[in-house]
Write a protein that holds these residues in place. Sequence first.
Motif, PDB file in Angstrom:
ATOM      1  N   ILE A  97     -10.574  -6.185  -8.356  1.00 45.27           N
ATOM      2  CA  ILE A  97     -10.270  -6.602  -6.927  1.00 45.27           C
ATOM      3  C   ILE A  97      -9.358  -7.661  -6.975  1.00 45.27           C
ATOM      4  O   ILE A  97      -8.496  -7.886  -6.223  1.00 45.27           O
ATOM      5  CB  ILE A  97     -11.672  -6.928  -6.041  1.00 45.27           C
ATOM      6  N   ILE A  98      -9.379  -8.692  -7.899  1.00 45.52           N
ATOM      7  CA  ILE A  98      -8.896  -9.782  -7.925  1.00 45.52           C
ATOM      8  C   ILE A  98      -7.480  -9.762  -8.573  1.00 45.52           C
ATOM      9  O   ILE A  98      -6.486  -9.980  -8.207  1.00 45.52           O
ATOM     10  CB  ILE A  98      -9.557 -11.042  -8.925  1.00 45.52           C
ATOM     11  N   LYS A  99      -7.427  -8.689  -9.663  1.00 43.60           N
ATOM     12  CA  LYS A  99      -6.301  -8.447 -10.205  1.00 43.60           C
ATOM     13  C   LYS A  99      -5.193  -7.757  -9.319  1.00 43.60           C
ATOM     14  O   LYS A  99      -3.992  -7.864  -9.099  1.00 43.60           O
ATOM     15  CB  LYS A  99      -6.534  -7.227 -11.256  1.00 43.60           C
ATOM     16  N   ASN A 100      -5.874  -6.618  -8.518  1.00 47.03           N
ATOM     17  CA  ASN A 100      -4.997  -5.748  -7.530  1.00 47.03           C
ATOM     18  C   ASN A 100      -5.237  -6.311  -6.228  1.00 47.03           C
ATOM     19  O   ASN A 100      -5.125  -5.377  -5.351  1.00 47.03           O
ATOM     20  CB  ASN A 100      -5.182  -4.234  -7.906  1.00 47.03           C
ATOM     21  N   LYS A 101      -5.182  -7.503  -5.861  1.00 48.06           N
ATOM     22  CA  LYS A 101      -5.531  -7.741  -4.475  1.00 48.06           C
ATOM     23  C   LYS A 101      -4.619  -7.480  -3.340  1.00 48.06           C
ATOM     24  O   LYS A 101      -5.044  -7.416  -2.273  1.00 48.06           O
ATOM     25  CB  LYS A 101      -5.286  -9.481  -4.640  1.00 48.06           C
ATOM     26  N   GLU A 102      -3.238  -7.145  -3.852  1.00 45.29           N
ATOM     27  CA  GLU A 102      -2.514  -6.539  -2.565  1.00 45.29           C
ATOM     28  C   GLU A 102      -2.655  -5.204  -2.238  1.00 45.29           C
ATOM     29  O   GLU A 102      -2.324  -4.777  -1.200  1.00 45.29           O
ATOM     30  CB  GLU A 102      -0.978  -6.781  -3.126  1.00 45.29           C
ATOM     31  N   PHE A 103      -3.311  -4.438  -3.242  1.00 45.71           N
ATOM     32  CA  PHE A 103      -3.585  -2.956  -2.837  1.00 45.71           C
ATOM     33  C   PHE A 103      -4.959  -2.633  -3.463  1.00 45.71           C
ATOM     34  O   PHE A 103      -5.038  -1.633  -4.192  1.00 45.71           O
ATOM     35  CB  PHE A 103      -2.697  -2.044  -3.374  1.00 45.71           C
ATOM     36  N   TYR A 108       0.772  -1.271  -0.033  1.00 39.94           N
ATOM     37  CA  TYR A 108       0.057  -0.102   0.136  1.00 39.94           C
ATOM     38  C   TYR A 108       0.731   1.253  -0.026  1.00 39.94           C
ATOM     39  O   TYR A 108       0.465   2.098  -0.734  1.00 39.94           O
ATOM     40  CB  TYR A 108      -0.913  -0.020   1.038  1.00 39.94           C
ATOM     41  N   ALA A 109       2.005   1.032   0.516  1.00 42.02           N
ATOM     42  CA  ALA A 109       2.689   2.484   0.755  1.00 42.02           C
ATOM     43  C   ALA A 109       3.318   2.883  -0.587  1.00 42.02           C
ATOM     44  O   ALA A 109       3.405   4.085  -0.680  1.00 42.02           O
ATOM     45  CB  ALA A 109       3.924   1.916   1.795  1.00 42.02           C
ATOM     46  N   VAL A 145      -7.287   5.750   1.756  1.00 41.84           N
ATOM     47  CA  VAL A 145      -7.130   4.251   1.792  1.00 41.84           C
ATOM     48  C   VAL A 145      -5.686   3.871   2.175  1.00 41.84           C
ATOM     49  O   VAL A 145      -5.410   3.045   3.096  1.00 41.84           O
ATOM     50  CB  VAL A 145      -7.573   3.594   0.615  1.00 41.84           C
ATOM     51  N   ILE A 146      -4.777   4.548   1.689  1.00 40.90           N
ATOM     52  CA  ILE A 146      -3.337   3.969   1.517  1.00 40.90           C
ATOM     53  C   ILE A 146      -2.983   4.470   3.186  1.00 40.90           C
ATOM     54  O   ILE A 146      -2.443   3.633   3.972  1.00 40.90           O
ATOM     55  CB  ILE A 146      -2.300   5.035   0.963  1.00 40.90           C
ATOM     56  N   LEU A 147      -3.442   5.588   3.754  1.00 41.56           N
ATOM     57  CA  LEU A 147      -3.233   6.033   5.168  1.00 41.56           C
ATOM     58  C   LEU A 147      -3.886   4.873   6.175  1.00 41.56           C
ATOM     59  O   LEU A 147      -3.284   4.572   7.183  1.00 41.56           O
ATOM     60  CB  LEU A 147      -3.988   7.386   5.356  1.00 41.56           C
TER      61      LEU A 147
END
Length: 440
Positions: free
Chosen positions: A262-268, A115-116, A286-288
């Motif tokens: 959601i499936i493609k970018n599951k890590e973020f 996320y960072a 969201v990142i925060l």
Amino acid sequence: MTQHRKRDKNLGLAELVAIALGGMVGGGIFTILGISVSMIGNLTPIAIIIGGLIASLAAYSYVKLGLYYKDEGATYSFFKRTYPKSHFSAAAIGWFIIFGYISTLALYAYTFSSYAISSTEFANDIQIRKMIAIGVIGIFTLINVLSVKGMGKIEDLMVYTKLVILTIIAVVLIQHGSTSFEGFIGDMAMDAKNSSTLSILIVASITFVAYEGFQLVINAVSEMTNPDKNIPRAIYSAIGLAVLIYVVISMGALFAIPSEDIIKNKEFALAAGAGDVLGKMGTDLVILGAILATSSAISGTVFGSSRQMSVVAKDGYLPKWLAIRKKNIPINSIVGMGVMAAILILIGGLELILEFGSITFLLVSLLMAIANYKLRDKTNSSKVLTTFSILGLAIGGVLILYYEFTAKWEQMLAIVVLYAVLALGAWIYSKKNERAKKIT
């Protein structure tokens, strides 16, 4: 009962709930979202609720044993003291639970870094992601070494701030998402036709790792006020809040973000989806929230698991230097946890880490339920509830193993090899311990 020397009691109910929620609402929810949606779509909130029920079954025995033994060794100590003649079993439980915590620590740090850097040009650079993950573990290792009270206050701030931010994000996504409530229910009905009950239960079992963390409350028994009241209050409150938060977050994602994204970018996925709906401000928010969530999870996990590692080492089932404390802070164990999590980040993949953690915590929770059944008269536990806990946790464990063997047998093989290595280490230390006791 174990007699504890007099210590400062720095942790009240607010700090204990924060430690439990910090351990739970971390990398788990962000990571399982993509996996769950890929398997059962809009039924994800249902699986999350079932996963929370499984966690509550596990918590019942932990609370009862925690109140009976009041031992900061928690899982390991409960098993060792219930079966005092079983040296290898005690050592194996110690090794499994410690490395289970190491895997979740690695998971939280990995999600933090994902996320960072999710809105930067380095978003898909695995090596930079790993370096940032190792760096954040180092920061919270240092915080835990320096001060218990300081850690507790920082944990309070991070946990309760992240809860507000994540709730706001989810509600805004639901309101601004392209899917209406009627459309969401319609998609859920369609997914129910296309998904089997078995797949829902498998996802619920995989999500168990997202509830790992409530046990960390018991690791703080020597540093908390009024454990008889605060252990059950903190654990059950934290699980209830975690279920609510997870359901709201998952619904927010499903309302606003196309399932394929959601499936493609599951890590973020949440950050990417919020950016599409709310623009840069949504992404940044969201990142925060994710950074706060994973930071508090890292801090809480380092705090609790290091105390358990110190107890295992003191008993001779891990290297003795890990038991050394300064002002009651297990400095060597804290550093040891951080170093081993960093190594796992360097060599492991995200899903391997996630599923090793789920299997491990289901397994040890099942063993705790069995131990509580044996002591049910002494712990004043319900025979029906304890039996139900054993059945529920056993079914959850079988379902994860079934999924791994049928869908990802290579990954399951890697997990089996890892367990074999841990069992070998436990066996070596249990034999050394037995020989040392015979000599003395």
